[in-house]
Enzyme design. Structure first.
Site, PDB file in Angstrom:
ATOM      1  N   ASP A  45      -6.726  -0.909   5.184  1.00 49.69           N
ATOM      2  CA  ASP A  45      -6.654  -0.912   6.646  1.00 49.69           C
ATOM      3  C   ASP A  45      -6.703   0.499   7.227  1.00 49.69           C
ATOM      4  O   ASP A  45      -7.175   0.685   8.344  1.00 49.69           O
ATOM      5  CB  ASP A  45      -5.442  -1.702   7.167  1.00 49.69           C
ATOM      6  CG  ASP A  45      -4.134  -1.309   6.533  1.00 49.69           C
ATOM      7  OD1 ASP A  45      -4.140  -0.437   5.651  1.00 49.69           O
ATOM      8  OD2 ASP A  45      -3.101  -1.876   6.924  1.00 49.69           O
TER       9      ASP A  45
HETATM   10  C1  LAN Z   1       3.152   2.129   3.461  1.00 51.37           C
HETATM   11  C2  LAN Z   1       2.870   2.721   4.761  1.00 51.37           C
HETATM   12  C3  LAN Z   1       1.628   2.265   5.430  1.00 51.37           C
HETATM   13  C4  LAN Z   1       1.257   0.863   5.037  1.00 51.37           C
HETATM   14  C5  LAN Z   1       0.239   0.199   5.984  1.00 51.37           C
HETATM   15  C6  LAN Z   1      -1.026   1.002   6.191  1.00 51.37           C
HETATM   16  C7  LAN Z   1       0.874   0.000   7.368  1.00 51.37           C
HETATM   17  C8  LAN Z   1      -0.089  -1.171   5.426  1.00 51.37           C
HETATM   18  O1  LAN Z   1      -0.912  -1.883   6.321  1.00 51.37           O
HETATM   19  C9  LAN Z   1      -0.617  -1.081   4.021  1.00 51.37           C
HETATM   20  C10 LAN Z   1       0.423  -0.456   3.089  1.00 51.37           C
HETATM   21  C11 LAN Z   1       0.936   0.911   3.534  1.00 51.37           C
HETATM   22  C12 LAN Z   1      -0.090   1.938   3.145  1.00 51.37           C
HETATM   23  C13 LAN Z   1       2.238   1.281   2.831  1.00 51.37           C
HETATM   24  C14 LAN Z   1       2.513   0.860   1.442  1.00 51.37           C
HETATM   25  C15 LAN Z   1       3.920   1.109   0.888  1.00 51.37           C
HETATM   26  C16 LAN Z   1       4.537   2.416   1.368  1.00 51.37           C
HETATM   27  C17 LAN Z   1       3.670   3.560   0.901  1.00 51.37           C
HETATM   28  C18 LAN Z   1       4.542   2.335   2.916  1.00 51.37           C
HETATM   29  C19 LAN Z   1       5.334   1.178   3.475  1.00 51.37           C
HETATM   30  C20 LAN Z   1       5.328   3.577   3.266  1.00 51.37           C
HETATM   31  C21 LAN Z   1       6.409   3.686   2.156  1.00 51.37           C
HETATM   32  C22 LAN Z   1       6.014   2.716   1.036  1.00 51.37           C
HETATM   33  C23 LAN Z   1       6.324   3.289  -0.350  1.00 51.37           C
HETATM   34  C24 LAN Z   1       6.091   2.217  -1.409  1.00 51.37           C
HETATM   35  C25 LAN Z   1       7.752   3.806  -0.385  1.00 51.37           C
HETATM   36  C26 LAN Z   1       8.260   4.190  -1.732  1.00 51.37           C
HETATM   37  C27 LAN Z   1       8.954   3.047  -2.349  1.00 51.37           C
HETATM   38  C28 LAN Z   1       8.617   2.465  -3.500  1.00 51.37           C
HETATM   39  C29 LAN Z   1       9.089   1.087  -3.761  1.00 51.37           C
HETATM   40  C30 LAN Z   1       7.799   3.122  -4.544  1.00 51.37           C
END
Ligand code: LAN
Length: 728
Positions: A458
């Site tokens: 996305d």
């Molecule tokens: C995010 C942030 C952005 C998010 C969107 C783009 C909003 C979504 O549509 C797709 C997935 C994504 C890229 C995403 C995946 C997981 C993340 C990176 C996070 C929620 C921000 C933090 C999270 C990450 C996994 C945090 C660390 C924790 C672990 C369990 C490893």
């Protein structure tokens, strides 16, 4: 601990805590790499004045003027954008706090501590302030995320951070936190990641940690459980974790860690049989209980494989291979790493493998501060190295919804934003793409920066749409060539699952059965990629917009992709008309995306029973004040959970959804828009309300810029779709 002494301008507040001088903090944004600096000298302060954005972020008065009171939606959007434009940073992007998770700082601070990395006093002070500000007032503990109830994970880990940063164990707030921790059973009842970090610190013994065997990485690719099939965040955390586990590396015991043993544990350390507590976990932390298969596997690994069978040659090969993967990740991201969990872990691996003077370790230490953020409550760790590309792309789209792309007033803002997107598009594949198991990425955008460099379905879509809006629908300079636009499409076309849906970073590579091996306990749905309505929609709408401008490029594939994706969106709708959201809270978020993708295939209220059902779902949930509000419990439970207060962001999402759906009656939307306008402040801003985002079902994460982006977009769409009438 090597906390560097004496930051300039530090004051001791009435409560006895130190506080830095907030007029000295500056955010540096170097092509999207964001770092906070505490200026020590007057010359520096003169040479680098504090910007309005700096002031806003850390909660100082911005002195932005009162604006002419908005009477119509478009006037309100104008005021909102006037305020928000002050927060655009010099490279053209927007930034913000990206906090929420309460398990990130511990990994960083423990890594600093065990590698004896000096911590600037300014940072130590503000991290302490943040954690105290975020302790729950009733019980003094911390949860998995800022709004969650106290858990062993949150409390044991953040308590440890405070102690490592020099807080006295007899501080009343620490006593209170300790009481809470003890009531929950102490650190032995923590989840896997807590046990891992506390063993690294030397407070617990490694026997308490369920095995993390690096030899899994030696499995041939065809094996259904091979780690390359896991969700990228899990495998990129698993790699360094397995390296450290295999080495059973611990920091040598000292007075402080010895004291922590008695503070964090409810029984004397010497009397504990650590291996008997591998599966001990407090109910507060056990969001996803381990399956019996996983427990059996752990039992075999811990009691048979590791002590008796594991051949030395295999240990060596596994550790070497995992180290290769860690170094590849470091090189591919210029040490930024995928995220805030594997960042510190890879740092620790570099320290263990190469030592404190190595290039790798020093680069890590330099890069880690890109995860840090300062706000009025202190310093926290962001969920990624920023929200740069994501928020910037959405801002462009919000301005477009107001019809302002050709407005002289906003052109400089949009030009800068486009320059930023141009700079952040990923232009080549990583080295050793296949061996690192990386998804095609040439032409993609990530969530944060090009340096981090991970495509997200996305994020690429939103980046592409914003580019097309400016370059193809309006006369902005073609900074991004046609070839590069098509490269983005090429990436998107690799992202579809057989179901028709799209996942986040890669198409799904493993079976849902892998979820049986979810060992993190605190999160759900983490082992593989899943289909997400939000991600799928973003791709559908990007392909749709692209085809308007480039109708012949890979047209048959795009058409097939879109058809299958829309079928998936339809199938993902629940009988009550809603869609479950995985990245924003929750049904209001996913519904906005889903209705947008249906609308772009011509499916709207007038011709579709399912769209009408979706609108009815929202109408049934509208609150008396005209707004919508659901709590994060919706994400945890999968059932709508009503918030006592309506939320500006969620209200805006629903307005956007219903207008996309061409809902024919103005009245409910007019009430919603009026609410958004009433909540606006005199300077054009909206204030922070409840947390907006989520991941892995159980952990919430803040998207503070959403309170600008989506209200502006909703107001613009309302004015265009109905009329820009006087509402206030
Ligand atoms: C995010 C942030 C952005 C998010 C969107 C783009 C909003 C979504 O549509 C797709 C997935 C994504 C890229 C995403 C995946 C997981 C993340 C990176 C996070 C929620 C921000 C933090 C999270 C990450 C996994 C945090 C660390 C924790 C672990 C369990 C490893």
């Amino acid at each position: 601990q090597k906390i560097l002494k004496g930051a300039v301008g530090v004051q001791t507040t009435k409560s006895g805590d130190e506080k830095t001088d907030y007029t000295r903090w500056r955010l540096k944004d170097d092509r999207g790499c964001q770092t906070w600096h505490y200026l020590e000298s007057d010359e520096e302060i003169k040479a680098w004045p504090q910007s309005t954005a700096d002031k806003y972020f850390i909660g100082l008065d911005t002195n932005l003027p009162k604006l002419k009171a908005a009477k119509t939606p478009l006037e309100a959007a104008y005021n909102g954008l006037s305020f928000f434009s002050n927060l655009q940073l010099p490279p053209g992007n927007w930034a913000c706090e990206y906090g929420g998770p309460m398990f990130l700082l511990p990994g960083l601070v423990i890594t600093w501590y065990v590698t004896e990395t000096p911590i600037p006093a300014s940072h130590a002070i503000e991290i302490k302030n943040y954690l105290f500000a975020r302790a729950h007032p009733e019980d003094g503990g911390w949860g998995l995320h800022i709004e969650g109830e106290s858990s062993v994970f949150g409390t044991a880990m953040n308590y440890t951070v405070l102690r490592l940063l020099g807080v006295d164990a007899e501080d009343p707030r620490m006593r209170k936190a300790r009481d809470t921790l003890w009531k929950l059973g102490g650190a032995l009842k923590g989840p896997h990641w807590a046990k891992f970090w506390l063993s690294v610190l030397g407070v617990l013994e490694w026997d308490v940690v369920n095995p993390v065997p690096p030899e899994l990485w030696l499995l041939p690719d065809w094996v259904p459980i091979a780690p390359w099939r896991w969700w990228i965040h899990m495998r990129q955390v698993f790699a360094p974790m397995s390296y450290v586990y295999s080495k059973r590396w611990s920091y040598p015991l000292n007075d402080l860690t010895k004291q922590l043993r008695s503070e964090l544990l409810v029984q004397p350390f010497e009397t504990i049989d650590f291996s008997a507590h591998r599966n001990s976990i407090s109910p507060t932390d056990d969001y996803h209980p381990k399956t019996w298969i996983l427990k059996l596997l752990f039992w075999f690994l811990a009691t048979i494989w590791f002590p008796y069978i594991r051949p030395a040659w295999m240990v060596k090969r596994a550790e070497e291979h995992v180290w290769w993967l860690i170094e590849a990740e470091d090189n591919n991201t210029d040490y930024a790493n995928l995220g805030p969990v594997n960042g510190p872990m890879n740092t620790l691996c570099a320290y263990i493998k190469l030592g404190p003077d190595s290039y790798n370790f020093r680069e890590h230490v330099k890069t880690l501060p890109e995860f840090l953020w300062v706000k009025d409550e202190g310093m926290l760790m962001n969920g990624t190295n920023g929200v740069q590309t994501w928020d910037t792309a959405f801002t462009i789209q919000a301005v477009e919804s107001c019809g302002w792309c050709d407005d002289k007033k906003w052109k400089p803002l949009l030009n800068k934003a486009l320059e930023f997107l141009e700079d952040q598009q990923i232009l080549e594949e990583v080295k050793d793409q296949q061996t690192c198991y990386r998804q095609q990425r040439k032409g993609a955008w990530g969530f944060s920066t090009r340096k981090q460099g991970y495509t997200v379905s996305d994020c690429t879509s939103e980046g592409l749409k914003s580019t097309l809006i400016l370059q193809n629908q309006h006369q902005y300079p073609a900074l991004i060539s046609e070839r590069r636009i098509k490269d983005a499409i090429d990436v998107l076309l690799t992202m579809q699952n057989p179901s028709g849906g799209c996942a986040s970073y890669e198409p799904t590579r493993g079976s849902v059965l892998l979820e049986h091996l979810n060992a993190a306990e605190v999160f759900g749905n983490i082992m593989i990629e899943y289909d997400y309505p939000e991600c799928t929609t973003a791709v559908v709408t990007a392909l749709h917009m692209f085809q308007k401008h480039y109708p012949t490029y890979r047209s048959a594939e795009i058409a097939a992709f879109r058809d299958r994706a829309v079928s998936y969106i339809r199938a993902a709708q629940r009988p009550d008309g809603s869609w479950y959201g995985s990245w924003g809270i929750c049904f209001t978020y996913a519904g906005m995306f889903a209705l947008e993708s249906l609308a772009c295939g011509g499916e709207t209220y007038a011709n579709s029973e399912r769209v009408r059902r979706a609108c009815q779902f929202f109408l049934d949930k509208q609150m008396d004040d005209g707004g919508w509000g659901e709590t994060y419990k919706s994400c945890e439970t999968g059932v709508w959970s009503q918030h006592p207060q309506s939320q500006v962001v969620q209200t805006a999402w629903v307005v956007i959804a219903m207008i996309e759906a061409e809902f024919p009656h103005k009245e409910p939307l007019e009430r919603a828009v009026r609410l958004i306008m009433e909540r606006q402040q005199e300077n054009g801003e909206w204030l922070q309300e409840a947390i907006e985002g989520v991941f892995n079902k159980s952990c919430m994460i803040s998207y503070p810029n959403y309170k600008f982006i989506f209200p502006i977009k909703a107001l613009g769409m309302y004015a265009k779709h109905f009329e820009d009438e006087v509402l206030l």
